[in-house]
Enzyme design. Structure first.
Site, short mmCIF file in Angstrom:
data_model
loop_
_atom_site.label_atom_id
_atom_site.label_comp_id
_atom_site.label_asym_id
_atom_site.label_seq_id
_atom_site.Cartn_x
_atom_site.Cartn_y
_atom_site.Cartn_z
CD GLU A 47 -2.94 -0.82 -0.16
OE1 GLU A 47 -3.06 0.31 -0.65
OE2 GLU A 47 -3.51 -1.82 -0.65
CB CYS B 280 -22.98 0.86 -16.68
SG CYS B 280 -21.95 2.34 -16.67
CE1 TYR C 47 -7.60 2.60 -1.13
CE2 TYR C 47 -5.24 3.06 -1.03
CZ TYR C 47 -6.29 2.24 -1.42
OH TYR C 47 -6.02 1.06 -2.07
CG ASP D 96 -8.57 2.66 -5.61
OD1 ASP D 96 -9.78 2.47 -5.88
OD2 ASP D 96 -7.66 2.09 -6.23
#
Length: 280
Positions: A31, A200, A114, A132
């Site tokens: 990360e 979508c 985050y 993110d």
């Protein structure tokens, strides 16, 4: 509405990334490295790093110069120092074990909202709001019908996305991130193979272009960052360098002077007489 489709797609198509089959330390290291850096650049550095320093205590014992060298060309080298400082705190305060609460994780150097959520989710399988750039883009398109998410994350968006988190929270975070990274990309979304294309809203609306300001891509050529990188790369290879040697690589003397001072302030290099070396 589309939890099942995304998770099933992920189970069949997820990339074989080594930090997905590692311990909490490996997740934490990944990360730090993945902040503003693509996976393909991180992979070789992460693998070498974990062989050299498989635990926080191993890294805590290293020399700072060795840490900076091993970070290589990942960019934003201050992240290497923050990871180094984090390893020391984990070794001393937590006896080498990664903290297991969001509050404790947020107290570590270089760990923001985050990163703390990602470590909490991916290392410990806990429920966390992991948002993110990739995940935010997927939700902006599929749910809000917008090409891109807002530049800044606000509480309204947090609240809306919190409601989406299913029982398999860590799997959901990984799956939505993977979808954004590999299919619902910023420039070339592959809608024809997207597992949720039928849901979508952005696709249904005809892919309207966003009028909102887009995040500016960071330039590199001729910048202070490139100048700093040139100095660090030289010192990684040669161990020691003088200003006159750096001037052969960078013609703007004022910018070079500025870069040298900023690298000293950041604790990345040291001046020894007329020479410079990586910080020890």
């Amino acid at each position: 509405m589309f939890e099942k489709e995304i998770i099933n797609w992920f189970k069949k198509n997820k990339r074989d990334l080594p930090w997905r089959n590692t311990d909490a330390w490996g997740v934490l290291v990944s990360e730090f490295m993945l902040q503003q850096t693509p996976v393909n650049r991180v992979l070789p550095v992460w693998e070498a790093w974990m062989k050299k320093w498989p635990t926080p205590k191993d890294l805590a014992k290293a020399k700072k110069s060795e840490v900076i060298k091993s970070w290589g060309r990942l960019g934003y080298p201050r992240r290497a120092l923050r990871l180094y400082e984090t390893a020391k705190i984990i070794s001393e305060k937590y006896q080498g074990s990664i903290p297991k609460t969001i509050i404790e994780l947020r107290e570590l150097p270089g760990v923001g909202e985050y990163t703390a959520a990602a470590i909490y989710s991916f290392a410990f399988g806990k429920r966390a709001l992991v948002l993110d750039t990739n995940i935010r883009r997927v939700f902006a398109r599929a749910i809000d019908g917008k090409e891109i998410a807002a530049l800044t994350l606000n509480n309204k968006e947090r609240g809306k996305r919190e409601k989406l988190i299913p029982k398999e929270a860590s799997l959901w975070a990984a799956a939505t991130m993977e979808l954004g990274a590999t299919i619902c990309t910023a420039k070339s979304p592959q809608c024809e193979i997207c597992p949720i294309s039928q849901f979508c809203v952005w696709r249904f609306k005809g892919y309207p272009k966003s009028r909102a300001p887009k995040r500016k891509s960071q330039s590199w050529h001729g910048t202070d960052r490139q100048c700093r990188g040139t100095i660090l790369n030289y010192l990684r290879e040669k161990d020691r360098g003088t200003k006159s040697q750096f001037e052969k690589l960078w013609s703007d003397k004022k910018q070079l002077e500025k870069a040298l001072k900023s690298l000293e302030i950041d604790g990345l290099i040291e001046k020894r007489g007329k020479s410079f070396t990586l910080a020890s």
